[in-house]
Design a protein around this motif. Structure first.
Motif, PDB file in Angstrom:
ATOM      1  N   LEU A  65       4.561  -2.320  12.611  1.00 51.30           N
ATOM      2  CA  LEU A  65       3.411  -1.513  12.199  1.00 51.30           C
ATOM      3  C   LEU A  65       3.777  -0.034  12.114  1.00 51.30           C
ATOM      4  N   ALA A  66       4.559   0.447  13.083  1.00 48.78           N
ATOM      5  CA  ALA A  66       4.989   1.848  13.058  1.00 48.78           C
ATOM      6  C   ALA A  66       5.901   2.116  11.870  1.00 48.78           C
ATOM      7  N   ARG A  67       6.666   1.116  11.464  1.00 45.05           N
ATOM      8  CA  ARG A  67       7.567   1.289  10.325  1.00 45.05           C
ATOM      9  C   ARG A  67       6.759   1.503   9.033  1.00 45.05           C
ATOM     10  N   MET A  68       5.581   0.891   8.946  1.00 54.31           N
ATOM     11  CA  MET A  68       4.719   1.130   7.790  1.00 54.31           C
ATOM     12  C   MET A  68       4.352   2.611   7.702  1.00 54.31           C
ATOM     13  N   LEU A  69       3.967   3.190   8.856  1.00 57.55           N
ATOM     14  CA  LEU A  69       3.578   4.598   8.891  1.00 57.55           C
ATOM     15  C   LEU A  69       4.776   5.498   8.613  1.00 57.55           C
ATOM     16  N   PHE A 114       5.048   8.285   5.393  1.00 59.17           N
ATOM     17  CA  PHE A 114       5.345   9.712   5.439  1.00 59.17           C
ATOM     18  C   PHE A 114       6.701  10.017   4.811  1.00 59.17           C
ATOM     19  N   GLY A 115       7.700   9.169   5.065  1.00 62.37           N
ATOM     20  CA  GLY A 115       9.008   9.394   4.468  1.00 62.37           C
ATOM     21  C   GLY A 115       8.980   9.287   2.959  1.00 62.37           C
ATOM     22  N   GLY A 116       8.157   8.374   2.438  1.00 61.23           N
ATOM     23  CA  GLY A 116       8.064   8.195   0.995  1.00 61.23           C
ATOM     24  C   GLY A 116       7.342   9.325   0.293  1.00 61.23           C
ATOM     25  N   LEU A 136       0.820  -1.212   0.000  1.00 62.37           N
ATOM     26  CA  LEU A 136       0.000   0.000   0.000  1.00 62.37           C
ATOM     27  C   LEU A 136       0.855   1.263   0.000  1.00 62.37           C
ATOM     28  N   THR A 137       1.890   1.279   0.842  1.00 64.92           N
ATOM     29  CA  THR A 137       2.754   2.457   0.935  1.00 64.92           C
ATOM     30  C   THR A 137       3.485   2.712  -0.369  1.00 64.92           C
ATOM     31  N   TRP A 138       4.037   1.658  -0.951  1.00 64.54           N
ATOM     32  CA  TRP A 138       4.808   1.779  -2.185  1.00 64.54           C
ATOM     33  C   TRP A 138       3.918   2.326  -3.312  1.00 64.54           C
ATOM     34  N   TYR A 139       2.764   1.707  -3.493  1.00 63.96           N
ATOM     35  CA  TYR A 139       1.858   2.142  -4.559  1.00 63.96           C
ATOM     36  C   TYR A 139       1.398   3.575  -4.334  1.00 63.96           C
ATOM     37  N   SER A 140       0.996   3.882  -3.104  1.00 66.68           N
ATOM     38  CA  SER A 140       0.461   5.210  -2.808  1.00 66.68           C
ATOM     39  C   SER A 140       1.490   6.302  -3.060  1.00 66.68           C
ATOM     40  N   ASN A 141       2.715   6.107  -2.583  1.00 66.22           N
ATOM     41  CA  ASN A 141       3.746   7.126  -2.765  1.00 66.22           C
ATOM     42  C   ASN A 141       4.045   7.355  -4.245  1.00 66.22           C
ATOM     43  N   THR A 184      14.989   9.166   2.675  1.00 64.41           N
ATOM     44  CA  THR A 184      16.010   8.148   2.911  1.00 64.41           C
ATOM     45  C   THR A 184      16.958   8.573   4.030  1.00 64.41           C
ATOM     46  N   ASN A 185      17.296   9.865   4.079  1.00 69.17           N
ATOM     47  CA  ASN A 185      18.183  10.346   5.148  1.00 69.17           C
ATOM     48  C   ASN A 185      17.528  10.190   6.516  1.00 69.17           C
ATOM     49  N   TRP A 186      16.214  10.424   6.591  1.00 70.20           N
ATOM     50  CA  TRP A 186      15.510  10.203   7.857  1.00 70.20           C
ATOM     51  C   TRP A 186      15.555   8.728   8.239  1.00 70.20           C
ATOM     52  N   THR A 187      15.377   7.847   7.260  1.00 66.12           N
ATOM     53  CA  THR A 187      15.429   6.411   7.522  1.00 66.12           C
ATOM     54  C   THR A 187      16.807   6.003   8.029  1.00 66.12           C
TER      55      THR A 187
END
Length: 504
Positions: free
Chosen positions: A135-139, A143-145, A60-65, A157-160
Motif C-alpha cells: 500500500l505504501a508503494r502505491m503512495l 509522488f515519484g511519478g 490510478l497512479t499511472w493514469y493520474s501521473n 526513477t532514481n528515488w525508486t
C-alpha cells in the motif's frame, strides 16, 4: 523531443533494472543458505498472499501521473491540480480501507490455511507488514511519478532505485542474522515510508506548483478518473494471466520440474530484454509531454526514430540470449541440465515479438489512449489461457509457448492498427519495418535453431564465443537494415545545433 531527458531517463531505468537484477540474483541464495528451502518457501508464500494488493489502485497512479503531465504541459495548471488531488483522495481511501481489512490476519488462522510451520503471530505480523508495504508503494509511486509533469521523470526513477537498494541491503543484513520474517517485513515497510517522505520533500522543492494539495479535490469527478484507471487495471490483470496463471496450470498438470524449466527460461529472456525495455520506457515521459503539447510532428519523429533503434536491437538480444542460455544457467543456478533448447527457441521468438509490442503500446499508455489496448490485451490473454489447458495437456510446455507466441503476434498486429488511429489526423504510419523485422527474426531464429540444439554438447567457452559472434553479426546486419544511419545523422545534427546556440 529532448534527447538529454531521454538519455537521463534511460540511464535511470538501466540503474533501476540493474538493482532489480541484483535482487533477483542475490536474495534467493542468501535466504536458502540462512533459512533453508522449506522456510524460504514459506517466505515466498507469505509474500504471494499480499501480491494481489498491488492491483487495487486500478491503475490510478499511472493514469493520474500521465493526465497531470498532459494538462501541465498544456498550461492548464488548475485542471492538473484537480485531477491530481482527486486521484490522491481516491488512493488514500483505498489505502485506508485495505489497511483496516488486512488487520483481520491477526484473528484468522492463516498459518493453518497455508500449511505453514511458522508461529501464527509471526505469520500475521509478516503478512500485515508486507501488505502495508504494498500500500505504501502505491503512495510512493504516486509522488515519484509526479516528476513526469516537470520533465524530470528520471528523478522519480532514481528515488525508486535508491529505495530498492537500501531496502535490499537491510533485508540482506537481517537475513544474515536469521531475523524473523516479521522483522524483515517491518524493515521493508518502514524503509519505504521513510523514502516516501523524502520524495514528497524533494517534489515540493522541485515543483511546489505541482505538489498535491487535497483542497483541489473534486468528488464529482471520481467516476471520470476511475473508468480510464480501470483500463490500466485490465493491463495489470493481463500480466497475471500471462505470467502467474500459466505457472499454476503447469504445476498442476506437468509437475514442479516443468515449472522450474519454464520459469527460469522465461526469467533469463525477461532479464535480457530489459535493455530494450529501458529504451522503450525512456520514451514515455517524452510521449506524454509531446502529446500534452499536441506537438504531433515531433511525436511522429520520435515514433519513427525510436522504432529503428529498438528493432535493430531485438534480433541481437533475442537470438544472442537463445545461444547464451546454457552459459547463463550454469553461472546463475549451476544447473545446465535444466536447459531445454526447444523451449528456448520458442521463448526467443516470443521475446522478440514482445520487444516490438512494448515499443508500440508505449504510445498508448503514455498518452492515456489505452482503452482499446487494454481490452485487446486482456481478452486475448484470457482466450490464450483457456486454450492453453488442452495445449499443455497434450503438448506440455511447448503447447503453451506456441499459443503465447501466436497471441503476441495477434496483439502486435492489432496494436499497429491502434497506433494508426492515434496518428490518423497527422501522419500515415509505415509498418514495413515491422514486417521486415518479422522476416529477419525468422531467418535469424532458423540459423540459431541448430546452434541452440548443439549447445547441449558444447563447452561453455564455445557457447560464449558463438553467442558473441551472433550478436555482432546481427547488429552489423541490423544497422543498415533498419536505417540507423539516419538516427546517427539526426543525433549528430541535434548535437551540432545545440553547440552552435551555446554562448562562447
Amino acid at each position: 523531443m529532448s534527447l538529454r531527458r531521454i538519455v537521463k531517463t534511460t540511464g535511470a531505468l538501466m540503474s533501476f533494472q540493474g538493482i532489480n537484477l541484483l535482487i533477483q540474483l542475490l536474495l534467493p541464495p542468501i535466504f536458502l543458505r540462512h533459512y533453508g528451502i522449506e522456510a524460504y518457501g514459506e517466505w515466498l508464500t507469505l509474500a504471494a498472499t499480499v501480491g494481489y494488493l498491488s492491483s487495487l489502485n486500478f491503475g490510478l497512479t499511472w493514469y493520474s501521473n500521465n493526465q497531470v503531465a498532459i494538462f501541465y504541459n498544456r498550461g492548464e495548471l488548475e485542471e492538473a491540480n484537480t485531477i491530481q488531488a482527486t486521484s490522491l483522495v481516491l488512493l488514500l481511501g483505498i489505502i485506508t480501507a485495505i489497511s483496516l481489512i488486512t488487520a483481520l490476519v491477526f484473528v484468522l488462522p492463516v498459518n493453518q490455511w497455508l500449511g505453514l510451520k511458522t508461529p501464527q503471530f509471526v505469520v500475521s505480523c509478516t503478512i500485515y507488514f508486507l501488505g502495508l508495504q504494498v500500500l505504501a508503494r502505491m503512495l510512493f509511486g504516486y509522488f515519484g511519478g509526479t516528476f513526469l509533469a516537470l520533465g524530470a521523470a528520471h528523478r522519480g526513477t532514481n528515488w525508486t532505485t535508491t529505495q530498492a537498494l537500501i531496502n535490499t541491503l537491510g533485508t540482506v543484513a537481517l537475513a544474515f542474522g536469521h531475523a524473523p520474517f516479521s522483522l524483515i517485513a517491518a524493515q521493508q515497510m518502514l524503509t519505504l515510508v521513510f523514502f516516501c517522505g523524502l520524495v514528497m520533500v524533494d517534489l515540493y522543492r522541485k515543483g511546489p506548483e505541482i505538489f498535491p494539495r487535497l483542497r483541489y479535490a473534486d468528488p464529482k469527478r471520481f467516476a471520470e478518473i476511475l473508468k480510464p484507471s480501470g483500463y490500466f487495471g485490465m493491463l495489470f490483470a493481463a500480466n497475471f494471466l500471462v505470467y502467474q496463471l500459466p505457472v499454476m496450470l503447469m504445476q498442476r498438470m506437468l509437475g514442479p520440474t516443468s515449472v522450474v524449466v519454464f520459469s527460469l527460461t522465461r526469467t533469463i529472456f525477461s532479464m535480457s530484454r530489459q535493455a530494450l525495455s529501458a529504451v522503450t520506457q525512456a520514451m514515455g515521459p517524452e510521449i506524454t509531454e509531446l502529446y500534452g503539447k499536441r506537438d504531433w510532428p515531433r511525436l511522429v519523429r520520435l515514433y519513427e526514430l525510436s522504432e529503428r533503434v529498438v528493432f535493430a536491437l531485438v534480433p541481437a538480444v533475442s537470438i544472442g540470449t537463445l545461444i547464451a542460455t546454457p552459459l547463463l544457467m550454469t553461472f546463475w543456478i549451476h544447473k545446465r541440465s535444466l536447459y531445454d533448447p526447444y523451449v528456448c527457441i520458442v521463448m526467443a521468438v516470443i521475446s522478440g515479438t514482445m520487444g516490438i509490442k512494448e515499443h508500440k503500446y508505449t504510445f498508448q499508455t503514455s498518452s492515456n489512449e489505452h482503452s482499446d489496448l487494454a481490452r485487446v490485451t486482456f481478452y486475448s490473454y484470457l482466450i490464450m489461457v483457456v486454450l492453453s489447458i488442452p495445449a499443455i495437456h497434450f503438448f506440455g510446455i511447448l503447447g503453451f509457448l506456441s499459443l503465447w507466441f501466436i497471441t503476441e503476434v495477434v496483439q502486435v498486429l492489432v496494436i499497429l492498427r491502434v497506433n494508426e488511429r492515434l496518428f490518423a489526423n497527422v501522419a500515415k504510419l509505415d509498418h514495413s519495418p515491422v514486417y521486415k523485422l518479422f522476416l529477419f527474426m525468422g531467418a535469424a531464429t532458423a540459423l540459431g535453431w541448430w546452434f541452440a540444439i548443439q549447445d547441449v554438447h558444447r563447452s561453455l567457452l564455445q557457447v560464449a564465443s558463438i553467442a558473441i559472434i551472433f550478436v555482432v553479426v546481427l547488429l552489423a546486419i541490423s544497422f543498415p537494415l533498419f536505417g540507423l544511419k539516419e538516427v546517427r545523422t539526426y543525433l549528430r545534427d541535434r548535437q551540432r545545433t545545440a553547440s552552435e546556440i551555446l554562448p562562447n
